[in-house]
Write a protein that holds these residues in place. Structure first.
Motif, PDB file in Angstrom:
ATOM      1  N   THR A   1       6.882  -6.044   9.180  1.00 21.50           N
ATOM      2  CA  THR A   1       6.688  -4.676   9.668  1.00 21.50           C
ATOM      3  C   THR A   1       7.366  -3.672   8.739  1.00 21.50           C
ATOM      4  OG1 THR A   1       6.689  -5.593  11.870  1.00 21.50           O
ATOM      5  CG2 THR A   1       6.870  -3.208  11.698  1.00 21.50           C
ATOM      6  N   LEU A   2       8.553  -4.020   8.263  1.00 18.51           N
ATOM      7  CA  LEU A   2       9.228  -3.133   7.307  1.00 18.51           C
ATOM      8  C   LEU A   2       8.375  -2.949   6.053  1.00 18.51           C
ATOM      9  CD1 LEU A   2      12.973  -4.277   7.468  1.00 18.51           C
ATOM     10  CD2 LEU A   2      11.892  -2.311   8.562  1.00 18.51           C
ATOM     11  N   VAL A   3       7.802  -4.071   5.574  1.00 18.53           N
ATOM     12  CA  VAL A   3       6.948  -3.993   4.386  1.00 18.53           C
ATOM     13  C   VAL A   3       5.717  -3.145   4.675  1.00 18.53           C
ATOM     14  CG1 VAL A   3       5.574  -5.327   2.756  1.00 18.53           C
ATOM     15  CG2 VAL A   3       7.784  -6.198   3.504  1.00 18.53           C
ATOM     16  N   ASP A   4       5.195  -3.296   5.883  1.00 18.33           N
ATOM     17  CA  ASP A   4       4.022  -2.515   6.292  1.00 18.33           C
ATOM     18  C   ASP A   4       4.341  -1.026   6.245  1.00 18.33           C
ATOM     19  OD1 ASP A   4       1.449  -2.019   7.416  1.00 18.33           O
ATOM     20  OD2 ASP A   4       2.437  -1.723   9.362  1.00 18.33           O
ATOM     21  N   VAL A   5       5.530  -0.669   6.761  1.00 15.08           N
ATOM     22  CA  VAL A   5       5.943   0.743   6.733  1.00 15.08           C
ATOM     23  C   VAL A   5       6.112   1.201   5.285  1.00 15.08           C
ATOM     24  CG1 VAL A   5       7.810   2.324   7.336  1.00 15.08           C
ATOM     25  CG2 VAL A   5       7.008   0.660   9.017  1.00 15.08           C
ATOM     26  N   TRP A   6       6.676   0.320   4.467  1.00 13.76           N
ATOM     27  CA  TRP A   6       6.866   0.659   3.049  1.00 13.76           C
ATOM     28  C   TRP A   6       5.522   0.926   2.384  1.00 13.76           C
ATOM     29  CZ3 TRP A   6       5.265  -1.150  -1.663  1.00 13.76           C
ATOM     30  CH2 TRP A   6       5.963  -0.663  -2.792  1.00 13.76           C
ATOM     31  N   ARG A   7       4.531   0.068   2.678  1.00 16.40           N
ATOM     32  CA  ARG A   7       3.203   0.240   2.087  1.00 16.40           C
ATOM     33  C   ARG A   7       2.552   1.543   2.565  1.00 16.40           C
ATOM     34  NH1 ARG A   7       1.743  -4.209  -0.717  1.00 16.40           N
ATOM     35  NH2 ARG A   7       2.419  -6.215   0.124  1.00 16.40           N
ATOM     36  N   LEU A   8       2.781   1.818   3.844  1.00 13.63           N
ATOM     37  CA  LEU A   8       2.243   3.072   4.399  1.00 13.63           C
ATOM     38  C   LEU A   8       2.819   4.253   3.631  1.00 13.63           C
ATOM     39  CD1 LEU A   8       0.485   4.029   6.845  1.00 13.63           C
ATOM     40  CD2 LEU A   8       2.638   4.392   8.063  1.00 13.63           C
ATOM     41  N   GLY A   9       4.138   4.199   3.391  1.00 13.97           N
ATOM     42  CA  GLY A   9       4.793   5.254   2.632  1.00 13.97           C
ATOM     43  C   GLY A   9       4.255   5.332   1.218  1.00 13.97           C
ATOM     44  N   HIS A  10       4.034   4.158   0.627  1.00 14.59           N
ATOM     45  CA  HIS A  10       3.518   4.081  -0.733  1.00 14.59           C
ATOM     46  C   HIS A  10       2.157   4.766  -0.813  1.00 14.59           C
ATOM     47  CE1 HIS A  10       3.820   2.335  -4.689  1.00 14.59           C
ATOM     48  NE2 HIS A  10       2.575   1.911  -4.605  1.00 14.59           N
ATOM     49  N   ALA A  11       1.355   4.561   0.222  1.00 13.56           N
ATOM     50  CA  ALA A  11       0.005   5.133   0.220  1.00 13.56           C
ATOM     51  C   ALA A  11       0.023   6.626   0.558  1.00 13.56           C
ATOM     52  CB  ALA A  11      -0.870   4.370   1.211  1.00 13.56           C
ATOM     53  N   ARG A  12       0.926   7.006   1.458  1.00 14.29           N
ATOM     54  CA  ARG A  12       0.926   8.411   1.915  1.00 14.29           C
ATOM     55  C   ARG A  12       1.928   9.278   1.158  1.00 14.29           C
ATOM     56  NH1 ARG A  12      -1.988   9.033   6.744  1.00 14.29           N
ATOM     57  NH2 ARG A  12      -3.390   7.261   6.749  1.00 14.29           N
ATOM     58  N   GLY A  13       2.669   8.664   0.275  1.00 14.15           N
ATOM     59  CA  GLY A  13       3.547   9.468  -0.567  1.00 14.15           C
ATOM     60  C   GLY A  13       4.879   9.829   0.056  1.00 14.15           C
ATOM     61  N   PHE A  14       5.411   9.038   0.956  1.00 13.71           N
ATOM     62  CA  PHE A  14       6.789   9.276   1.399  1.00 13.71           C
ATOM     63  C   PHE A  14       7.620   8.023   1.106  1.00 13.71           C
ATOM     64  CE2 PHE A  14       4.581   7.754   5.213  1.00 13.71           C
ATOM     65  CZ  PHE A  14       5.418   6.758   5.680  1.00 13.71           C
ATOM     66  N   ALA A  15       8.880   8.237   0.878  1.00 14.50           N
ATOM     67  CA  ALA A  15       9.746   7.120   0.520  1.00 14.50           C
ATOM     68  C   ALA A  15      10.350   6.505   1.772  1.00 14.50           C
ATOM     69  CB  ALA A  15      10.847   7.599  -0.413  1.00 14.50           C
ATOM     70  N   VAL A  16      10.554   5.206   1.742  1.00 16.05           N
ATOM     71  CA  VAL A  16      11.187   4.526   2.867  1.00 16.05           C
ATOM     72  C   VAL A  16      12.494   3.914   2.372  1.00 16.05           C
ATOM     73  CG1 VAL A  16      10.940   2.751   4.629  1.00 16.05           C
ATOM     74  CG2 VAL A  16       8.939   4.028   3.857  1.00 16.05           C
ATOM     75  N   GLU A  17      13.568   4.212   3.061  1.00 19.67           N
ATOM     76  CA  GLU A  17      14.855   3.627   2.672  1.00 19.67           C
ATOM     77  C   GLU A  17      15.467   2.891   3.845  1.00 19.67           C
ATOM     78  OE1 GLU A  17      17.508   6.513   1.096  1.00 19.67           O
ATOM     79  OE2 GLU A  17      16.203   6.936  -0.630  1.00 19.67           O
ATOM     80  N   LEU A  18      16.184   1.849   3.527  1.00 18.25           N
ATOM     81  CA  LEU A  18      16.911   1.130   4.559  1.00 18.25           C
ATOM     82  C   LEU A  18      18.388   1.485   4.408  1.00 18.25           C
ATOM     83  CD1 LEU A  18      15.296  -2.432   4.331  1.00 18.25           C
ATOM     84  CD2 LEU A  18      14.566  -0.466   5.689  1.00 18.25           C
ATOM     85  N   ALA A  19      19.059   1.691   5.518  1.00 23.91           N
ATOM     86  CA  ALA A  19      20.477   2.024   5.448  1.00 23.91           C
ATOM     87  C   ALA A  19      21.269   1.070   6.335  1.00 23.91           C
ATOM     88  CB  ALA A  19      20.709   3.466   5.897  1.00 23.91           C
ATOM     89  N   GLY A  20      22.476   0.782   5.910  1.00 30.20           N
ATOM     90  CA  GLY A  20      23.397  -0.021   6.715  1.00 30.20           C
ATOM     91  C   GLY A  20      22.931  -1.422   7.004  1.00 30.20           C
ATOM     92  N   VAL A  21      22.289  -2.069   6.009  1.00 33.17           N
ATOM     93  CA  VAL A  21      21.766  -3.408   6.245  1.00 33.17           C
ATOM     94  C   VAL A  21      22.910  -4.409   6.365  1.00 33.17           C
ATOM     95  CG1 VAL A  21      20.293  -5.209   5.323  1.00 33.17           C
ATOM     96  CG2 VAL A  21      19.685  -2.821   4.986  1.00 33.17           C
TER      97      VAL A  21
END
Lengths: 369, 276
Positions: free
Chosen positions: A62-82
């Motif tokens: 799901t995280l990768v899915d969100v990342w791909r969505l961002g990649h396609a729509r032009g927003f960056a996805v960051e993870l914090a406090g892993v």
């Protein structure tokens, strides 16, 4: 898993705080939440995972899915406090960033051409096998030393004598039924005695060869296919090839010869038992004396009926054996293909029998009448 | 290694040049070259889907070849007249993956089949030979059993006995240790070594089993993605420092170079302390 909007969210950097276990149950919520209010272009989406204690493959996907969505729509996805445990999972699962585009589907003409070419190849392969096996069978009759007689007798026993019971029973019942049904009509005209002629002619000309062939196709045609296909899957045919042992001589010819010799014999038995069935109906149900019934049967039959019937059964046998061999040898892949090939073999053999039978009926009783 | 000093060309027993195999539009082998010298144990290795089994079948003429040629014992196998081909094939033995025994014959009859077909021997001699070959693979007790009554390892050994029936000059084995426990597999390796040492047989083995490669191989042909990655004597190939070879020997065989990244890298996360 809980999912809350962080108070520090701005228009440019939206933050979501996740807590608990990010697994298959919690993950859909995350994907839904992100999709419902897509971050604008060039903005940042921060997923705060500091309270996430564990993540499974569904969560990671799901995280990768969100990342791909961002990649396609032009927003960056960051993870914090892993957390360390979560990080280990993220390191374990691997993804390919550039997913190759699916292969283009062939166009109409391309697939038409491919189908036609496949059909030409299939017919070609069948003809080669037919020629090899038929020539091999004829040759081995003239050079008995080459023939595998043990295999021939074993096959004959399985295809012939062991099929007697089922073929005999079915054709007996067919004769019985045929006589019953025709008696019902013929009695109205006082022509009950003609049940004898009707049963005899239809058994010898049509029902005997046809029913026997269909039974043999289901019984022996299928076993030829499954046996050959199993040999193919188990690399036995490859082994024969490298050992210099010809498949045609060893396997195909004995089966073909057993089939074409046993089928006419079975057909004769089938004819007799069918007539017997009719005779019993005549005696018991129609009160016809045994002798006149038999006399009528003999009068009705001419040599041509018997000869054409047996000729047909010979051709059916040739076809069933070849179709069985062809489907068996064409198997590729694993054991599940054996079952598919066997089904295909029986269906095409029965199709062949019925088409050939119609053609023979036209030739024998229209053209040659 | 055993034949390193002899004349260069004359001791070549298997020669593959530019072998290309296609299944539909999928090219499974691309211009593969291979040279096997007399008396060596050559291992063809590669991960699953690398094309090693296709190469094996291509050498034996069991698959259609789009380009290139194969020569066994100095004879090109393509377009060889049937008689000559049969004679050539009698000089090689093939052990297939699951033995490929004929299910309708007993183990003894399976071993006797090539003898009956290709040699004019009295029945007594055939029976004796069959027992000898079965004893060689420790299957003396199984002569009258049918293949369906044997375990996987026994089937393989029976297949080996059949492959050895005509005293071949080259033995080809497809995945001899696949599906065997380590002990049985080691036995088989020892047997192959004996065959080479005592009978001067050349052996070509397709495998991905590391233990067995280390035990028997004189020379390697590593194949990946349908292409030759490395070929030559074991020590030389190992010394070349080819990534795919090193990975394979580090038990990380991969058929294609990896194009993926970990999810952690995707998000630009640094690896955990002390991690990989």
């Amino acid at each position: 898993m809980t999912l809350t909007e962080s108070p520090q969210s701005t228009a440019h950097a939206r933050a979501l705080v996740l807590a608990g276990v990010l697994d298959a149950r919690g993950a859909p919520e995350l994907a839904k939440r992100v999709r419902k209010r897509l971050p604008p272009k060039k903005s940042k989406l921060v997923l705060d995972l500091s309270a996430v204690t564990a993540i499974d493959s569904a969560g990671t996907a799901t995280l990768v899915d969100v990342w791909r969505l961002g990649h396609a729509r032009g927003f960056a996805v960051e993870l914090a406090g892993v957390q360390p445990d979560v990080l280990k999972s993220l390191q374990e699962f691997r993804v390919t960033v550039t997913v190759p585009p699916p292969a283009a589907l062939p166009g109409f003409f391309e697939s038409l051409g491919a189908t036609a070419w496949g059909a030409v190849n299939a017919v070609g392969g069948f003809l080669v096998l037919a020629a090899d096996t038929t020539v091999g069978a004829v040759q081995s009759l003239f050079t008995p030393g080459r023939m595998r007689w043990a295999a021939y007798f074993r096959e004959s026993s399985v295809m012939g004598s062991q099929a007697l019971g089922i073929v005999g029973l079915i054709t007996f019942l067919i004769g019985l039924t045929l006589a019953f049904q025709s008696a019902y009509q013929l009695r109205q005209f006082g022509a009950a005695i003609y049940v004898a002629s009707l049963t005899a002619i239809s058994m010898v000309r049509e029902m005997g060869p046809l029913i026997t062939a269909i039974l043999v196709a289901g019984r022996s045609g299928s076993s030829i296919t499954s046996e050959v296909a199993t040999m193919k899957v188990g690399e036995e045919i490859d082994a024969m090839q490298v050992m210099g042992i010809p498949f045609v001589d060893y396997v195909a010819v004995p089966k073909m010869l057993a089939m074409v010799t046993m089928m006419p014999l079975l057909t004769i038995i089938a004819d007799l038992l069918g007539i017997l069935g009719g005779w019993i109906v005549g005696m018991v149900y129609l009160d016809i004396a045994p002798k006149p019934y038999l006399q009528k049967t003999i009068d009705a039959l001419v040599t041509k009926d018997l000869v054409t019937g047996l000729f047909k059964s010979f051709v059916f046998a040739w076809g069933i054996a070849l179709i069985g061999l062809y489907h068996g040898i064409g198997v590729r892949g694993g054991a599940q293909e054996v079952g598919k090939a066997t089904t295909a073999s029986v269906v095409s053999a029965i199709f062949f029998i019925i088409v050939a039978d119609s053609i023979f009926s036209i030739i024998f009783y229209v053209v040659m009448a | 290694m055993t034949t390193a000093k002899t004349k260069p060309e004359s001791d070549v027993v298997v020669e593959v040049r530019g072998l290309t195999v296609r299944y539909g539009s999928n090219t499974v082998l691309k211009h593969v070259d291979m040279t096997v010298h007399q008396g060596e144990i050559r291992v063809i290795l590669g991960g699953s889907g690398s094309g090693k089994t296709t190469l094996f079948k291509g050498i034996l003429g069991l698959t259609d070849v789009a380009a290139g040629h194969v020569a066994i014992l100095g004879q090109k196998t393509q377009n060889l007249p049937e008689k000559q081909r049969d004679r050539l094939m009698q000089r090689i033995g093939v052990l297939f993956q699951n033995g490929a025994l004929f299910g309708s014959l007993t183990v003894g009859e399976n071993v006797a089949l090539p003898l009956r077909e290709h040699r004019r021997l009295p029945e007594g001699a055939i029976a004796e030979l069959v027992r000898m070959k079965l004893a060689q693979v420790d299957l003396g007790h199984a002569e009258n059993l049918y293949p369906s009554e044997l375990s996987g390892g026994m089937r393989k050994r029976a297949g080996l006995a059949r492959a050895l029936a005509l005293d071949p000059e080259i033995l080809f084995c497809d995945e001899p240790s696949a599906g065997l426990d380590p002990l049985t597999s080691a036995d088989l390796d020892r047997l192959i070594l004996t065959l080479r040492d005592r009978l001067k047989m050349t052996v070509v083995i397709v495998t991905h089993e590391l233990a067995s490669i280390k035990a028997v191989a004189d020379s390697l042909l590593m194949i990946g993605g349908g292409k030759v990655i490395a070929e030559g004597p074991m020590a030389k190939v190992r010394a070349q420092g080819i990534a795919a070879v090193d990975e394979f020997f580090a038990r990380k065989a991969r058929t294609v170079a990896r194009q993926d990244t970990s999810v952690a890298e995707l998000f630009g996360l640094k690896p955990a302390k002390g991690g990989a």
